[in-house]
Design an enzyme around this catalytic site. Structure first.
Site, mmCIF file in Angstrom:
data_model
loop_
_atom_site.group_PDB
_atom_site.id
_atom_site.type_symbol
_atom_site.label_atom_id
_atom_site.label_comp_id
_atom_site.label_asym_id
_atom_site.label_seq_id
_atom_site.Cartn_x
_atom_site.Cartn_y
_atom_site.Cartn_z
ATOM 1 N N ALA A 28 0.791 -1.228 0.000
ATOM 2 C CA ALA A 28 0.000 0.000 0.000
ATOM 3 C C ALA A 28 0.823 1.278 0.000
ATOM 4 O O ALA A 28 0.251 2.361 0.069
ATOM 5 C CB ALA A 28 -0.936 -0.002 1.212
ATOM 6 N N ARG A 30 2.659 2.501 -2.454
ATOM 7 C CA ARG A 30 2.751 3.184 -3.752
ATOM 8 C C ARG A 30 1.865 2.474 -4.780
ATOM 9 O O ARG A 30 1.299 1.421 -4.516
ATOM 10 C CB ARG A 30 4.195 3.217 -4.242
ATOM 11 C CG ARG A 30 4.833 1.863 -4.430
ATOM 12 C CD ARG A 30 6.267 1.987 -4.930
ATOM 13 N NE ARG A 30 7.109 2.629 -3.945
ATOM 14 C CZ ARG A 30 7.836 1.957 -3.041
ATOM 15 N NH1 ARG A 30 7.797 0.629 -3.006
ATOM 16 N NH2 ARG A 30 8.579 2.596 -2.186
ATOM 17 N N TYR A 182 7.150 -15.430 -13.558
ATOM 18 C CA TYR A 182 6.162 -14.437 -13.135
ATOM 19 C C TYR A 182 4.752 -14.909 -13.480
ATOM 20 O O TYR A 182 3.830 -14.802 -12.658
ATOM 21 C CB TYR A 182 6.458 -13.099 -13.808
ATOM 22 C CG TYR A 182 5.518 -11.985 -13.408
ATOM 23 C CD1 TYR A 182 5.456 -11.545 -12.097
ATOM 24 C CD2 TYR A 182 4.697 -11.375 -14.352
ATOM 25 C CE1 TYR A 182 4.587 -10.516 -11.729
ATOM 26 C CE2 TYR A 182 3.845 -10.341 -14.000
ATOM 27 C CZ TYR A 182 3.787 -9.917 -12.684
ATOM 28 O OH TYR A 182 2.930 -8.904 -12.320
ATOM 29 N N LYS A 186 1.499 -15.400 -10.917
ATOM 30 C CA LYS A 186 0.258 -14.635 -11.041
ATOM 31 C C LYS A 186 -0.913 -15.518 -11.456
ATOM 32 O O LYS A 186 -2.036 -15.350 -10.955
ATOM 33 C CB LYS A 186 0.444 -13.488 -12.029
ATOM 34 C CG LYS A 186 1.483 -12.462 -11.616
ATOM 35 C CD LYS A 186 1.263 -11.903 -10.219
ATOM 36 C CE LYS A 186 0.132 -10.909 -10.136
ATOM 37 N NZ LYS A 186 0.076 -10.215 -8.829
#
Length: 294
Positions: A28, A30, A182, A186
């Site tokens: 939280a 950025r 990645y 995800k």
């Protein structure tokens, strides 16, 4: 170091939507997480904000403390928490701090993420494990840790939600590679969204995922995914914040198990003029985000 863009004030139609609710947001300090925390605070929520960044970074704007001050200025009560979301005890402690401060948890937003786009041949296993721990394991851990309080929220008729920043699953090989590690992380948490939604439906807890259709002006885009040229073809994080608010105020009993793009959430709610979200108004075509077919 760039200064984070201010988050626009809420419209009269969103003010008060989360009055009395407690929202827990990871990552939280950025980007999208910061924007969601500020938007939820402006809608009346108590907001617990988790991040690791305590001191300013030369390339990354904002800290958990500056972001928390912005969220509090938006209208809600805010609790900044410095924690490593890979650590079981740290997550348990963050959940406990939130409950002690605000009395419960109604909404969990899993935003924290780690991006490293390398081929399967080139990526180190240390980096692979790091991404799995942050992108896939931590959201699952937080869902488990917050579950007793989300169940209590459902029992009180408070419409609890878990929202994770992860994409619709597209098995087009060109979208998965390079960046296999990645993608595994995800897509893994997107699978968890579908499974946990099925498990938690009887409790009245919604579990959904949200993903930007275009690139978003974040530190990852500025530093890793194209720099200023990519930023010019991006939208601001406010589009994700607005879509997130719509999702976490939807009926938990029925709107669950969805993997959604931000554009589609807004369109379903009658919001189709998206020019307000462009970083550079009137510029050329927007760039697709990762895992999005051209």
């Amino acid at each position: 170091m760039d200064t984070p863009a201010p988050v626009p004030a809420p419209s009269s139609s969103t003010a008060g939507l989360l009055n009395g609710k407690t929202v827990l947001v990871t990552g939280a300090s950025r980007g999208i997480g910061r924007a969601i925390a500020i938007r939820c605070s402006a809608a009346g929520a108590n907001v617990a904000m988790i991040a690791r960044t305590q001191e300013p970074h030369p390339r990354l704007p904002g800290t958990i403390h500056t972001a928390a001050a912005e969220a509090e200025a938006a209208g809600g009560q805010v609790l900044p928490i410095v924690a490593d979301i890979r650590d079981d005890k740290a997550i348990a402690g963050a959940v406990q701090q939130t409950v002690e401060r605000f009395g419960g948890i109604d909404i969990v937003v899993n935003n924290a993420g780690s991006v490293h786009l390398a081929t399967g041949e080139d990526i180190s296993m240390q980096r692979y494990d790091h991404m799995q721990a942050i992108n896939a394991r931590a959201p699952f851990l937080l869902a488990k840790s917050a579950l007793p309080y989300l169940r209590a929220s459902a029992g009180a008729g408070r419409n609890p939600h878990i929202l994770t920043l992860s994409p619709p699953i597209n098995l087009n090989p060109s979208l998965i590679s390079p960046g296999v590690a990645y993608a595994v992380s995800k897509y893994g948490v997107s699978v968890a969204t579908i499974g946990l939604a099925h498990e938690f439906r009887p409790y009245g807890i919604a579990v959904n995922s949200l993903w930007p259709r275009t690139k978003i002006d974040t530190a990852a885009v500025r530093n890793l995914l194209g720099g200023e040229e990519a930023v010019a073809a991006s939208r601001t994080a406010h589009i994700c914040a607005d879509a997130a608010l719509l999702l976490v105020t939807s009926p938990a009993s029925t709107y669950t198990g969805q993997l959604l793009f931000d554009e589609d959430v807004l369109a379903a709610n009658g919001i189709t003029d998206l020019d307000r979200y462009r970083v550079v108004p009137g510029s050329g075509p927007l760039a697709d985000d990762l895992f999005v077919d051209a």
